[in-house]
Design a protein around this motif. Structure first.
Motif, PDB file in Angstrom:
ATOM      1  N   ALA A   1      -7.119   7.546  10.866  1.00  0.00           N
ATOM      2  CA  ALA A   1      -6.527   7.514  12.258  1.00  0.00           C
ATOM      3  C   ALA A   1      -7.765   7.034  13.264  1.00  0.00           C
ATOM      4  CB  ALA A   1      -6.101   8.910  12.579  1.00  0.00           C
ATOM      5  N   LEU A   2      -8.811   7.461  13.089  1.00  0.00           N
ATOM      6  CA  LEU A   2      -9.852   7.207  13.869  1.00  0.00           C
ATOM      7  C   LEU A   2     -10.177   5.676  13.858  1.00  0.00           C
ATOM      8  CD1 LEU A   2     -11.887   8.471  16.101  1.00  0.00           C
ATOM      9  CD2 LEU A   2     -13.481   9.096  14.319  1.00  0.00           C
TER      10      LEU A   2
ATOM     11  N   ARG B   1      -9.549  -3.842   5.695  1.00  0.00           N
ATOM     12  CA  ARG B   1     -10.821  -2.997   5.298  1.00  0.00           C
ATOM     13  C   ARG B   1     -10.450  -1.461   5.158  1.00  0.00           C
ATOM     14  NH1 ARG B   1     -16.648  -5.713   6.471  1.00  0.00           N
ATOM     15  NH2 ARG B   1     -15.978  -7.777   5.972  1.00  0.00           N
ATOM     16  N   ILE B   2      -9.832  -1.068   6.122  1.00  0.00           N
ATOM     17  CA  ILE B   2      -9.212   0.445   5.980  1.00  0.00           C
ATOM     18  C   ILE B   2      -8.467   0.460   5.274  1.00  0.00           C
ATOM     19  CG2 ILE B   2      -8.051   2.129   7.540  1.00  0.00           C
ATOM     20  CD1 ILE B   2      -8.925   0.487  10.097  1.00  0.00           C
ATOM     21  N   LEU B   3      -7.478  -0.195   4.858  1.00  0.00           N
ATOM     22  CA  LEU B   3      -6.534  -0.222   3.581  1.00  0.00           C
ATOM     23  C   LEU B   3      -7.340  -0.062   2.464  1.00  0.00           C
ATOM     24  CD1 LEU B   3      -3.379  -2.463   3.367  1.00  0.00           C
ATOM     25  CD2 LEU B   3      -4.652  -1.731   1.270  1.00  0.00           C
ATOM     26  N   GLY B   4      -8.446  -0.874   2.287  1.00  0.00           N
ATOM     27  CA  GLY B   4      -9.374  -0.855   1.033  1.00  0.00           C
ATOM     28  C   GLY B   4     -10.045   0.514   0.905  1.00  0.00           C
ATOM     29  N   PHE B   5     -10.277   1.146   2.200  1.00  0.00           N
ATOM     30  CA  PHE B   5     -10.912   2.434   2.024  1.00  0.00           C
ATOM     31  C   PHE B   5      -9.934   3.421   1.593  1.00  0.00           C
ATOM     32  CE2 PHE B   5     -10.776   6.156   4.701  1.00  0.00           C
ATOM     33  CZ  PHE B   5     -11.929   6.962   4.549  1.00  0.00           C
ATOM     34  N   ASN B   6      -8.752   3.293   1.787  1.00  0.00           N
ATOM     35  CA  ASN B   6      -8.016   4.419   1.534  1.00  0.00           C
ATOM     36  C   ASN B   6      -7.836   4.151  -0.340  1.00  0.00           C
ATOM     37  OD1 ASN B   6      -6.465   6.090   3.532  1.00  0.00           O
ATOM     38  ND2 ASN B   6      -6.805   4.498   4.398  1.00  0.00           N
TER      39      ASN B   6
ATOM     40  N   PHE C   1       0.742  -1.300  -0.090  1.00  0.00           N
ATOM     41  CA  PHE C   1       0.157   0.224  -0.121  1.00  0.00           C
ATOM     42  C   PHE C   1       0.855   1.474  -0.133  1.00  0.00           C
ATOM     43  CE2 PHE C   1      -2.131   3.489   2.549  1.00  0.00           C
ATOM     44  CZ  PHE C   1      -2.955   3.683   1.707  1.00  0.00           C
ATOM     45  N   ILE C   2       2.003   1.158   0.900  1.00  0.00           N
ATOM     46  CA  ILE C   2       3.034   2.502   0.879  1.00  0.00           C
ATOM     47  C   ILE C   2       3.526   2.633  -0.672  1.00  0.00           C
ATOM     48  CG2 ILE C   2       4.967   3.276   1.769  1.00  0.00           C
ATOM     49  CD1 ILE C   2       4.534   1.721   4.405  1.00  0.00           C
ATOM     50  N   VAL C   3       3.943   1.507  -1.242  1.00  0.00           N
ATOM     51  CA  VAL C   3       4.530   1.497  -2.649  1.00  0.00           C
ATOM     52  C   VAL C   3       3.287   2.353  -3.593  1.00  0.00           C
ATOM     53  CG1 VAL C   3       5.320   0.236  -4.635  1.00  0.00           C
ATOM     54  CG2 VAL C   3       5.932  -0.436  -2.214  1.00  0.00           C
ATOM     55  N   TYR C   4       2.233   1.583  -3.372  1.00  0.00           N
ATOM     56  CA  TYR C   4       1.150   2.158  -4.186  1.00  0.00           C
ATOM     57  C   TYR C   4       0.737   3.684  -4.086  1.00  0.00           C
ATOM     58  CZ  TYR C   4      -3.816   3.137  -5.009  1.00  0.00           C
ATOM     59  OH  TYR C   4      -5.115   3.838  -5.241  1.00  0.00           O
ATOM     60  N   GLY C   5       0.903   4.160  -2.891  1.00  0.00           N
ATOM     61  CA  GLY C   5       0.829   5.552  -2.530  1.00  0.00           C
ATOM     62  C   GLY C   5       2.045   6.380  -3.251  1.00  0.00           C
ATOM     63  N   LEU C   6       3.092   6.156  -3.257  1.00  0.00           N
ATOM     64  CA  LEU C   6       4.151   6.476  -4.228  1.00  0.00           C
ATOM     65  C   LEU C   6       3.832   6.537  -5.507  1.00  0.00           C
ATOM     66  CD1 LEU C   6       7.328   5.459  -2.135  1.00  0.00           C
ATOM     67  CD2 LEU C   6       6.245   7.593  -2.140  1.00  0.00           C
ATOM     68  N   PHE C   7       3.396   5.608  -6.018  1.00  0.00           N
ATOM     69  CA  PHE C   7       2.911   5.323  -7.459  1.00  0.00           C
ATOM     70  C   PHE C   7       1.930   6.460  -7.681  1.00  0.00           C
ATOM     71  CE2 PHE C   7       4.869   0.883  -8.226  1.00  0.00           C
ATOM     72  CZ  PHE C   7       6.029   1.566  -8.901  1.00  0.00           C
TER      73      PHE C   7
ATOM     74  N   SER D   1      -0.244   7.541   6.365  1.00  0.00           N
ATOM     75  CA  SER D   1      -1.304   6.341   6.348  1.00  0.00           C
ATOM     76  C   SER D   1      -0.458   5.258   6.609  1.00  0.00           C
ATOM     77  CB  SER D   1      -2.059   6.035   5.336  1.00  0.00           C
ATOM     78  OG  SER D   1      -2.735   7.379   4.902  1.00  0.00           O
ATOM     79  N   GLY D   2       0.869   4.862   5.794  1.00  0.00           N
ATOM     80  CA  GLY D   2       1.661   3.664   5.971  1.00  0.00           C
ATOM     81  C   GLY D   2       2.028   3.543   7.429  1.00  0.00           C
ATOM     82  N   VAL D   3       2.392   4.591   7.852  1.00  0.00           N
ATOM     83  CA  VAL D   3       3.237   4.347   9.295  1.00  0.00           C
ATOM     84  C   VAL D   3       1.892   3.977  10.252  1.00  0.00           C
ATOM     85  CG1 VAL D   3       4.178   5.690  11.326  1.00  0.00           C
ATOM     86  CG2 VAL D   3       5.047   6.122   8.764  1.00  0.00           C
ATOM     87  N   LEU D   4       0.837   4.799  10.089  1.00  0.00           N
ATOM     88  CA  LEU D   4      -0.273   4.460  10.975  1.00  0.00           C
ATOM     89  C   LEU D   4      -0.754   2.964  10.898  1.00  0.00           C
ATOM     90  CD1 LEU D   4      -2.473   5.913  12.825  1.00  0.00           C
ATOM     91  CD2 LEU D   4      -3.891   6.287  10.633  1.00  0.00           C
ATOM     92  N   LEU D   5      -0.971   2.384   9.657  1.00  0.00           N
ATOM     93  CA  LEU D   5      -1.280   1.049   9.670  1.00  0.00           C
ATOM     94  C   LEU D   5      -0.037   0.017  10.095  1.00  0.00           C
ATOM     95  CD1 LEU D   5      -2.891   1.223   6.131  1.00  0.00           C
ATOM     96  CD2 LEU D   5      -4.035   0.611   8.461  1.00  0.00           C
ATOM     97  N   LEU D   6       1.058   0.569   9.780  1.00  0.00           N
ATOM     98  CA  LEU D   6       2.170  -0.543  10.335  1.00  0.00           C
ATOM     99  C   LEU D   6       2.317  -0.602  11.779  1.00  0.00           C
ATOM    100  CD1 LEU D   6       5.259   0.100   7.942  1.00  0.00           C
ATOM    101  CD2 LEU D   6       4.196  -1.817   8.140  1.00  0.00           C
ATOM    102  N   ARG D   7       2.069   0.758  12.562  1.00  0.00           N
ATOM    103  CA  ARG D   7       2.079   0.602  13.862  1.00  0.00           C
ATOM    104  C   ARG D   7       0.998  -0.206  14.388  1.00  0.00           C
ATOM    105  NH1 ARG D   7       4.910   5.018  16.936  1.00  0.00           N
ATOM    106  NH2 ARG D   7       3.407   4.915  18.469  1.00  0.00           N
ATOM    107  N   ALA D   8      -0.248  -0.125  13.956  1.00  0.00           N
ATOM    108  CA  ALA D   8      -1.311  -0.649  14.381  1.00  0.00           C
ATOM    109  C   ALA D   8      -1.061  -2.292  14.048  1.00  0.00           C
ATOM    110  CB  ALA D   8      -2.596  -0.355  13.495  1.00  0.00           C
ATOM    111  N   ALA D   9      -0.418  -2.480  13.126  1.00  0.00           N
ATOM    112  CA  ALA D   9      -0.232  -4.110  12.945  1.00  0.00           C
ATOM    113  C   ALA D   9       0.781  -4.495  13.663  1.00  0.00           C
ATOM    114  CB  ALA D   9       0.142  -4.340  11.357  1.00  0.00           C
TER     115      ALA D   9
END
Lengths: 310, 109
Positions: B78-79, B31-36, A35-41, A66-74
């Motif tokens: 984030a939320l 799902r959040i990833l898909g939303f993005n 997803f992070i790679v995708y964002g850069l593209f 967004s990438g950092v946020l998801l990575l931290r959550a994972a």
């Protein structure tokens, strides 16, 4: 087919391929990295569409934060759960069909629309001189459609309140995130010392240049937020307790100043009307305050709710 | 075919891909990833309309609205992530409620 169009075609195919891979990846970590790679593209796509302001925002916020946020959550979820490995998606043909149908309708509409759309280029160009700034995107963001930006800062604020309100009672007012343990001589600590001065300079430059060239409060705020988070992740500074007054002032100063200027306009012409004579000074002042608030709010949003006492 | 039309088609495809991730994702983070992905597809579609002019530069109004949209999408993300983490704290799972596997996982606990 010309060379630029061939490049665009390859980029679009890459976007679709990487996007599909990110959605379908078996491993959650792999999905987030894709997803992070995708964002850069996507950011490169914005450069190709001549929208450099959007490209900066997409690279910094869409891919980066967004990438950092998801990575931290994972990472946070992975640490404490002994759940079985995530099975891949069950292949839902039932839901794939409507999704494909929606995409097909959108694609058809995009083919049917005329190749030349005048849009609002004319009115913006004619009135640009009255705003005192040379970058038309900044002029739209802070002057012509100032209410969008004002409400957007309120949305950021509301999201932060929402995130904080998920705190359990006993941790209220504590520090967000877990205590960072980085190796003193490790790569992260070195980067944490090396990058902040450079990042600070780039952040200030982006606000200043945003008046006349691609840049602005949101792009600059993201750079400053990442610099701060880097220093925190490297263990050089600790995350502040969310009850600290200075922190809360920093979160609120941007929207409050913007709101004050907008209300002051009521006496001279109307809500959000910025007098043309001092427009550049006022816009830069709002941008400076917004940059600070956006930087602090974005960093706090990514760090999440308090997880340990102050 | 011009570049804006191409990016419009690409945006349309990304909306479809993201929607699939949003409805079929096995856990909330996916799902959040898909939303993005849906978000960036919509932005690309909208931005490609702003670029539809053979000579003039991109329309600044959609650009400004897209930048606003990107920031709002991050606030929503984030939320949503914070709520997913809280759900995990409470139930030790990030699968959407009502999912059959989710009920199995709770029984095992």
């Amino acid at each position: 087919m010309t060379a630029p169009l061939a490049f665009d075609l390859v980029l679009c195919l890459l976007l679709i391929g990487v996007g599909l891979a990110a959605v379908l990846a078996r491993d959650l970590f792999a999905a987030i990295v894709l997803f992070i790679v995708y964002g850069l593209f996507v950011a490169i796509g914005w450069v190709r569409l001549d929208a450099v302001d959007v490209a900066l925002a997409e690279a910094a916020i869409g891919a980066g934060l967004s990438g950092v946020l998801l990575l931290r959550a994972a990472g946070l979820l992975g640490q404490r759960s002994e759940a079985p490995a995530q099975p891949p998606h069950k292949r839902h043909f039932g839901s794939a069909l409507p999704c494909a149908a929606i995409a097909a309708v959108l694609a058809l509409l995009s083919l049917l629309l005329p190749d030349t759309i005048a849009g609002l280029r004319g009115p913006v160009g004619e009135n640009l001189a009255a705003t005192g700034v040379g970058n038309s995107v900044t002029a739209v963001l802070l002057d012509f459609r100032g209410y969008d930006t004002l409400l957007e800062t309120v949305v950021l604020f509301a999201a932060l309140v929402g995130v904080w309100s998920l705190t359990p009672d006993q941790l209220w007012g504590g520090r967000p995130g877990l205590k960072e343990h980085a190796r003193i001589d490790g790569v992260l600590t070195s980067f944490g010392r090396l990058l902040p001065p450079v990042g600070l300079m780039i952040g200030v430059y982006l606000v200043w240049i945003g008046a006349d060239a691609p840049g602005g409060a949101f792009q600059a705020g993201t750079v400053l937020a990442s610099v701060w988070m880097l220093a925190i992740m490297a263990g050089l500074v600790d995350a502040p307790p969310v009850s600290r007054l200075r922190l809360r002032l920093a979160v609120a100063v941007g929207p409050l100043l913007f709101l004050a200027v907008a209300s002051a306009g009521l006496f001279t012409g109307g809500f959000l009307v910025i007098p043309a004579a001092q427009a550049k000074t006022i816009i830069l002042a709002i941008e400076a305050a917004l940059t600070l608030s956006i930087a602090v709010t974005l960093a706090l949003l990514v760090m999440g709710r308090p997880r340990r006492p102050a | 075919m011009t570049a804006p039309v191409l990016y419009g088609l690409c945006g349309a495809a990304l909306v479809g891909i993201g929607l699939y991730g949003l409805v079929a994702g096995a856990d909330l983070l996916r799902r959040i990833l898909g939303f993005n992905v849906v978000g960036s597809g919509v932005f690309l579609y909208f931005g490609s309309l702003a670029a539809r002019h053979p000579t003039l530069a991109v329309d600044p109004v959609p650009q400004a609205m897209i930048i606003t949209g990107i920031v709002v999408a991050l606030a929503g993300t984030a939320l949503a992530v914070a709520i997913a983490i809280r759900l995990h704290d409470e139930t030790a799972t990030t699968r959407p409620p009502g999912n059959a596997e989710n009920r199995d996982a709770r029984d095992l606990r």
